[in-house]
Design an enzyme around this catalytic site. Structure first.
Site, PDB file in Angstrom:
ATOM      1  N   ASP A 173      -2.325   6.505  -3.401  1.00 30.11           N
ATOM      2  CA  ASP A 173      -1.175   5.853  -2.780  1.00 30.11           C
ATOM      3  C   ASP A 173      -0.706   4.710  -3.687  1.00 30.11           C
ATOM      4  O   ASP A 173      -1.239   4.516  -4.793  1.00 30.11           O
ATOM      5  CB  ASP A 173      -1.502   5.364  -1.369  1.00 30.11           C
ATOM      6  CG  ASP A 173      -2.524   4.236  -1.343  1.00 30.11           C
ATOM      7  OD1 ASP A 173      -3.268   4.095  -2.327  1.00 30.11           O
ATOM      8  OD2 ASP A 173      -2.584   3.496  -0.342  1.00 30.11           O
ATOM      9  N   ASP A 178      -1.014   1.525  -3.929  1.00 34.11           N
ATOM     10  CA  ASP A 178      -1.885   0.480  -4.470  1.00 34.11           C
ATOM     11  C   ASP A 178      -3.261   1.002  -4.880  1.00 34.11           C
ATOM     12  O   ASP A 178      -4.131   0.226  -5.257  1.00 34.11           O
ATOM     13  CB  ASP A 178      -2.017  -0.684  -3.483  1.00 34.11           C
ATOM     14  CG  ASP A 178      -2.898  -0.371  -2.289  1.00 34.11           C
ATOM     15  OD1 ASP A 178      -2.968   0.811  -1.893  1.00 34.11           O
ATOM     16  OD2 ASP A 178      -3.524  -1.301  -1.749  1.00 34.11           O
ATOM     17  N   SER A 182       0.813  -1.211   0.000  1.00 35.98           N
ATOM     18  CA  SER A 182       0.000   0.000   0.000  1.00 35.98           C
ATOM     19  C   SER A 182       0.854   1.272   0.000  1.00 35.98           C
ATOM     20  O   SER A 182       1.587   1.534  -0.938  1.00 35.98           O
ATOM     21  CB  SER A 182      -0.963  -0.033   1.189  1.00 35.98           C
ATOM     22  OG  SER A 182      -1.900   0.992   1.133  1.00 35.98           O
ATOM     23  N   ASP A 242      -5.838   2.424  -3.265  1.00 37.58           N
ATOM     24  CA  ASP A 242      -7.070   2.375  -2.482  1.00 37.58           C
ATOM     25  C   ASP A 242      -7.264   3.618  -1.620  1.00 37.58           C
ATOM     26  O   ASP A 242      -8.296   3.772  -0.972  1.00 37.58           O
ATOM     27  CB  ASP A 242      -7.151   1.105  -1.628  1.00 37.58           C
ATOM     28  CG  ASP A 242      -6.048   0.997  -0.573  1.00 37.58           C
ATOM     29  OD1 ASP A 242      -5.156   1.872  -0.546  1.00 37.58           O
ATOM     30  OD2 ASP A 242      -6.081   0.036   0.212  1.00 37.58           O
TER      31      ASP A 242
END
Length: 446
Positions: free
Chosen positions: A241, A243, A102, A245
């Site tokens: 960010d 990833d 992430s 999400d």
């Protein structure tokens, strides 16, 4: 989530090269997951990843373990986490896996699982996988080994999904947007989404090299985006960010708009349109200003524990559709099963277009309260629960703050610290209260 050795609130995560983020552990994890999934009738799993250099290594190890357990694998390559949740459903896969850490730096990585419905894996399945990890690896018979294939059109499918969360006629022609993809998993999909809707996109953070993910850019470090918005005289900026999400935005003045304010804009617009089903879920860390703004607008508000899985669970329990965190995890359950940075940003743009407001004007209805926090080093943070003197100190501060303030003492789940946080109207006042409470915690739990 108590009693787990490997799975945390968001899958398994750690430093690459240290257990559990090593090739041998991930091989065993793939095999263990494959064995557990096979008992549930799972035959095919979809795997995606972000742009970290370690993703190649971990993807191969995970694929080998799943194949050894007799499970077929479909590989998407770099794709946002919410895209894997969606593609798991649309490809009718039995489960989905994302290799990502992430918002963490490139030297970290992690693995999280999705159910066939595109939501987080049930706790019982994660517990079964952990139990299976203790068994020695056995390989399925040669004729029963899993196969691997690549999905070539995954980016295009996800781009169409994102656009499809809006009415077919929605367009933003000429809107000047600076887009920061954090050199992460949105780098090849997010610019296309906004350009195809007619925006004038100025892209940054779209040249991943395996090691620059989240490095001085993206949702966790939006300062560069803020400067670029002002330099380009853009209407707004959007940062994801690593990833994809999380989303953080910037208005035309260069002011950062965090997850609480994004949540306010989306919820307020839905209320005005008569489309807000129930209320809104935030977290224990959501700014008091968000709660007060919702009270003023007669929008029900509830707080969940920190973590998007807890926000999601609270939304489901209450039958509400909208929730999120200050960090930029925004959930719109009528549109997706999980938090999605691109989808959330599109919901903000929809609100701006239909209200005729700028982002600066739309966020003005929420006045952030100053928030001061101190991390207090202690040996056993969880001993704070039930401590009479700490409870009395908290009650005293809450009485002094009245309805215009809030106190939160939270033991860290990863460090030997207690987080002491106070919110209120007066920075000097709440800073004094934080120091007082921190000293009580330090004295009682040292």
């Amino acid at each position: 989530m108590t009693g787990r050795r490997w799975f945390g609130t968001d899958g398994i995560r750690g430093r690459v090269g240290s257990e559990p983020i090593t090739p041998d552990f991930v091989l065993r994890l793939g095999w263990a997951a494959g064995r557990v999934f096979a008992r549930e009738g799972v035959k095919r799993i979809l795997i995606g990843k972000d742009t970290r250099i370690s993703g190649y290594m971990l993807e191969s190890a995970l694929e080998a373990g799943l194949s050894a357990a007799g499970v077929d694998v479909q590989l998407t390559g770099p794709m946002p986490t919410p895209a894997i949740a969606y593609l798991t459903r649309t490809f009718r896969a039995d489960a989905g896996v994302v290799i990502s850490a992430s918002h963490n730096p490139y030297w970290d990585n992690g693995i999280k699982f999705f159910s066939p419905n595109g939501d987080k894996l049930p706790d019982a399945i994660e517990a079964a996988i952990e139990a299976q990890l203790d068994s020695p690896i056995t390989t399925a018979a040669s004729a029963e080994l899993g196969k691997a294939s690549r999905i070539d059109d995954a980016p295009g499918r996800y781009i169409e999904f994102c656009k499809g969360t809006l009415a077919s006629g929605f367009r933003i022609p000429g809107l000047r947007i600076v887009l920061d993809c954090a050199h992460g998993a949105t780098y090849h999909v997010a610019p296309a989404v906004f350009r195809e809707l007619g925006a004038n996109v100025i892209a940054m953070g779209t040249s991943p090299n395996g090691m620059n993910i989240n490095d001085g850019c993206g949702a966790t470090q939006p300062e560069a985006l803020a400067r670029r918005v002002v330099e380009e005289k853009a209407d707004l900026g959007i940062a994801f960010d690593g990833d994809g999400d999380r989303v953080i935005m910037v208005d035309h003045t260069g002011t950062v708009v965090d997850g609480d304010e994004i949540l306010y804009v989306i919820a307020r617009h839905r209320q005005q349109q008569g489309r807000l089903a129930g209320g809104v879920v935030g977290t224990l860390m959501s700014n008091l200003g968000l709660e007060l703004a919702f009270i003023e607008q007669a929008i029900p508000f509830a707080r969940a524990n920190v973590g998007d899985r807890y926000v999601l669970a609270e939304c489901v329990a209450r039958g509400w559709q909208v929730g999120g965190e200050s960090s930029g995890h925004i959930i719109c359950l009528d549109l997706h099963t999980t938090g999605d940075g691109i989808v959330a940003a599109l919901q903000v743009l929809l609100a701006l277009q239909e209200s005729g407001c700028s982002l600066a004007e739309a966020r003005a209805g929420m006045e952030r309260c100053p928030q001061v926090m101190e991390n207090v080093q202690v040996h056993q943070p969880r001993r704070i629960d039930g401590n009479a003197k700490v409870a009395a100190a908290v009650k005293h501060v809450e009485h002094q703050l009245g309805e215009g303030g809030r106190v939160l003492l939270r033991p860290s789940g990863t460090e030997p610290v207690v987080r002491v946080m106070v919110e209120g109207r007066d920075v000097e006042c709440i800073s004094t209260h934080v120091r007082e409470l921190a000293e009580v915690v330090r004295r009682e739990l040292a």
